[in-house]
Every structure is written in C-alpha cells, then in structure tokens.
Design a protein around this motif. Structure first.
Motif, PDB file in Angstrom:
ATOM      1  N   LYS A  22      -8.525 -17.580 -48.457  1.00 20.11           N
ATOM      2  CA  LYS A  22      -9.642 -18.533 -48.410  1.00 20.11           C
ATOM      3  C   LYS A  22     -10.137 -18.706 -46.975  1.00 20.11           C
ATOM      4  CE  LYS A  22     -10.806 -23.288 -49.820  1.00 20.11           C
ATOM      5  NZ  LYS A  22     -11.024 -23.895 -48.496  1.00 20.11           N
ATOM      6  N   GLN A  23      -9.210 -18.817 -46.039  1.00 19.07           N
ATOM      7  CA  GLN A  23      -9.588 -18.994 -44.636  1.00 19.07           C
ATOM      8  C   GLN A  23     -10.280 -17.752 -44.075  1.00 19.07           C
ATOM      9  OE1 GLN A  23      -5.868 -20.183 -42.800  1.00 19.07           O
ATOM     10  NE2 GLN A  23      -6.290 -22.366 -43.140  1.00 19.07           N
ATOM     11  N   VAL A  49      -9.052 -23.219 -54.564  1.00 16.19           N
ATOM     12  CA  VAL A  49     -10.439 -23.085 -54.113  1.00 16.19           C
ATOM     13  C   VAL A  49     -11.286 -24.215 -54.675  1.00 16.19           C
ATOM     14  CG1 VAL A  49     -12.493 -21.619 -54.156  1.00 16.19           C
ATOM     15  CG2 VAL A  49     -10.242 -20.581 -53.846  1.00 16.19           C
ATOM     16  N   GLY A  50     -11.031 -24.572 -55.940  1.00 17.12           N
ATOM     17  CA  GLY A  50     -11.714 -25.695 -56.553  1.00 17.12           C
ATOM     18  C   GLY A  50     -13.218 -25.597 -56.454  1.00 17.12           C
ATOM     19  N   ASN A  51     -13.844 -26.685 -56.044  1.00 10.59           N
ATOM     20  CA  ASN A  51     -15.299 -26.730 -55.914  1.00 10.59           C
ATOM     21  C   ASN A  51     -15.733 -26.611 -54.463  1.00 10.59           C
ATOM     22  OD1 ASN A  51     -15.729 -27.156 -58.737  1.00 10.59           O
ATOM     23  ND2 ASN A  51     -15.170 -29.312 -58.460  1.00 10.59           N
ATOM     24  N   SER A  52     -15.005 -25.803 -53.711  1.00 15.98           N
ATOM     25  CA  SER A  52     -15.337 -25.606 -52.294  1.00 15.98           C
ATOM     26  C   SER A  52     -16.781 -25.153 -52.135  1.00 15.98           C
ATOM     27  CB  SER A  52     -14.403 -24.555 -51.678  1.00 15.98           C
ATOM     28  OG  SER A  52     -14.849 -24.194 -50.382  1.00 15.98           O
ATOM     29  N   GLU A  53     -17.478 -25.749 -51.172  1.00 17.00           N
ATOM     30  CA  GLU A  53     -18.863 -25.368 -50.912  1.00 17.00           C
ATOM     31  C   GLU A  53     -18.946 -24.174 -49.982  1.00 17.00           C
ATOM     32  OE1 GLU A  53     -21.003 -28.712 -49.500  1.00 17.00           O
ATOM     33  OE2 GLU A  53     -20.776 -29.884 -51.352  1.00 17.00           O
ATOM     34  N   GLU A  54     -17.911 -23.973 -49.151  1.00 19.01           N
ATOM     35  CA  GLU A  54     -17.944 -22.890 -48.166  1.00 19.01           C
ATOM     36  C   GLU A  54     -17.463 -21.561 -48.733  1.00 19.01           C
ATOM     37  OE1 GLU A  54     -16.314 -25.756 -47.651  1.00 19.01           O
ATOM     38  OE2 GLU A  54     -17.757 -26.781 -46.345  1.00 19.01           O
ATOM     39  N   VAL A  55     -16.512 -21.608 -49.650  1.00 12.50           N
ATOM     40  CA  VAL A  55     -15.906 -20.384 -50.174  1.00 12.50           C
ATOM     41  C   VAL A  55     -15.955 -20.391 -51.698  1.00 12.50           C
ATOM     42  CG1 VAL A  55     -13.788 -19.009 -50.324  1.00 12.50           C
ATOM     43  CG2 VAL A  55     -14.357 -20.169 -48.194  1.00 12.50           C
ATOM     44  N   PHE A  73     -12.787 -13.374 -52.798  1.00 12.60           N
ATOM     45  CA  PHE A  73     -13.153 -14.581 -52.068  1.00 12.60           C
ATOM     46  C   PHE A  73     -14.363 -14.230 -51.194  1.00 12.60           C
ATOM     47  CE2 PHE A  73      -8.736 -15.013 -53.094  1.00 12.60           C
ATOM     48  CZ  PHE A  73      -8.453 -16.357 -53.152  1.00 12.60           C
ATOM     49  N   TYR A  74     -15.377 -15.091 -51.164  1.00 12.32           N
ATOM     50  CA  TYR A  74     -16.559 -14.748 -50.379  1.00 12.32           C
ATOM     51  C   TYR A  74     -17.289 -16.004 -49.915  1.00 12.32           C
ATOM     52  CZ  TYR A  74     -18.857 -15.617 -54.897  1.00 12.32           C
ATOM     53  OH  TYR A  74     -19.283 -16.179 -56.067  1.00 12.32           O
TER      54      TYR A  74
END
Length: 257
Positions: A22-23, A49-55, A73-74
C-alpha cells in the motif's frame, strides 16, 4: 487499537506485507502487482486498504469466479487495464481417451517445476478438460518444462479469457454441534472422524485453515474459516448458530456439492 488486533497472530507477517504494498503505491505513485493470493489474503487486503482515497486495489484471476487472484495496488489517478495483471491462460491438451488426468496430478506436476505456488492461479476443470492460470512472468518457463502430469504427456495451448470454464460453486449444508471451536473438535464432527484420527492429521500437517497449514489441534476457529483435510475434503463454517442449553456451539457447515 492496533491494526494487528483484527487479525490472527500467524497473519501478522502478511499484514506487514500488505502495508508495504500500500505504501509503495501511495508514496512512489506507482502500481504494485502481487502474486496470486488465496481468498483469505484478498480479504485481509480489502480490510486494510478499505476506503482509502489515495490507494485503490483491484483483483484479477482469469474471471470473476476464480478463487486465487492477483492484486494490483495503484494510486487513485490510475485506471488499471486487464493487461496490468499480467496473467496467462492455457488449455492442457492430453490424450484423454487413453489416460485419466486429475486436479492433483496437474498441481503436483506444476509444483515439481520448482516454482512457488503463488505463481499459479486456479486449475479449472470439468473433469475432462483442464485449464491453467499462471503469472505471465513464468508462462514461457512453464510452456517449456511442463510436459507431463500423472501418466499423461501434455501440451499447453494458449487460451482466451472468453474460453475459460466457469465452475459454479454450490454448498451442501450440514448442521453440527461441538463442545468447543478447537480445530480438532470441529473437524471430527464435520467429517465424522474420531478425535484420535484427527490429531495425527493435524500434527502431520495434513490440515489447512484458510489455505494455510495448521499443525495445532487446539487452533481456534471462527465463522468464515475454510477447512481442508487431505483425503477427506473441504468445508466452510458458514454460520455460528448460537449455543445449546449445555453450552455447546451450533454450527452450519458447507461442503462443496
């Protein structure tokens, strides 16, 4: 609350790996592709990761019904294409009129090639045709070296996604009552085995929970766990249906039908 509290101790190393993936996408602004992952690993990734806005993360394994999938992952600005998952598909050609081929023959032959299990996706079959999903980076090696399975000489034929077999999964439910959620106790009731027979199966590393070998008979189980016992089959704990007046656990178990 620590992130690790949501996962079993034996899953912590994979949690660390997911955080690292993720990072990579978040800090380096690039996509990160994994090997093939089992359903439990996919579930862990979705939770982290959930509802991450960045990834963001997507999964591909040939088609939607496959069990093992690669994760990508992107960064949120990217729009992934199917080609980004780098998956190769093959049909196994063999003289079916003269020899019998089984799933275990194919998997055993693949593992003897010296590649990690994570480089292979699902082996799909309708009991006569066999199809193979692999990581693109090992496809050429497999084509050259995968020449036999069981007693059959085989050849690999490239396959298009639309020609993949789709295996419809259905489960036959069984109701059981257990004194505890210990691994050996649940297996004994689910598969109609004596505790005396179950213990050596577990300690002999012939039992898996959520696709990982577990050798501790007292390992605690929970709803959603998938159990597989070599020589006996596979089942899933579908529901924990309360307790009896004597404190025993009522479970609904699902078996592939």
């Amino acid at each position: 609350m620590s992130l690790y509290e949501h996962f079993r101790k034996d899953e912590h190393s994979f949690v660390d790996q997911v955080i690292d993936w993720k990072q990579t996408a978040e800090v380096e602004y690039r996509a990160k592709l994994t090997d093939f992952l089992d359903p439990r690993q996919q579930q862990i990734i979705k939770q982290i990761v959930g509802n991450s806005e960045e990834v963001k993360v997507d999964f591909q394994g040939g088609h939607d019904a496959t069990e093992r999938k690669r994760a990508l992952f992107y960064p949120d600005y990217l729009v992934p294409e199917k080609e980004d998952f780098q998956i190769s598909l093959f049909e196994i050609e063999y003289p079916g009129k003269f020899v019998t081929l089984e799933h275990r023959h194919v998997l055993g032959a693949l593992m003897s090639l010296g590649l990690k299990r994570e480089k292979f996706g699902d082996i799909i079959t309708d009991n006569s045709r066999f199809q193979l999903i692999v990581a693109e980076e090992v496809a050429d090696y497999i084509k050259v070296n995968f020449q036999s399975a069981g007693k059959a000489k085989i050849k690999l034929k490239p396959l298009e996604e639309e020609d993949l077999l789709v295996q419809v999964k259905s489960l036959e439910e069984k109701f059981i009552t257990v004194s505890s959620m210990r691994l050996d106790t649940v297996i004994a009731e689910a598969f109609n085995l004596s505790r005396a027979k179950v213990k050596p199966l577990v300690t002999g590393e012939k039992v898996k929970v959520d696709w990982k070998v577990v050798d501790d008979p007292s390992y605690p189980l929970a709803k959603g766990d998938v159990l597989s016992v070599r020589g006996a089959g596979r089942c899933e704990i579908l529901e924990m249906d309360g307790q009896t007046k004597k404190g025993k656990h009522r479970l609904i178990i699902g078996f592939p039908s």
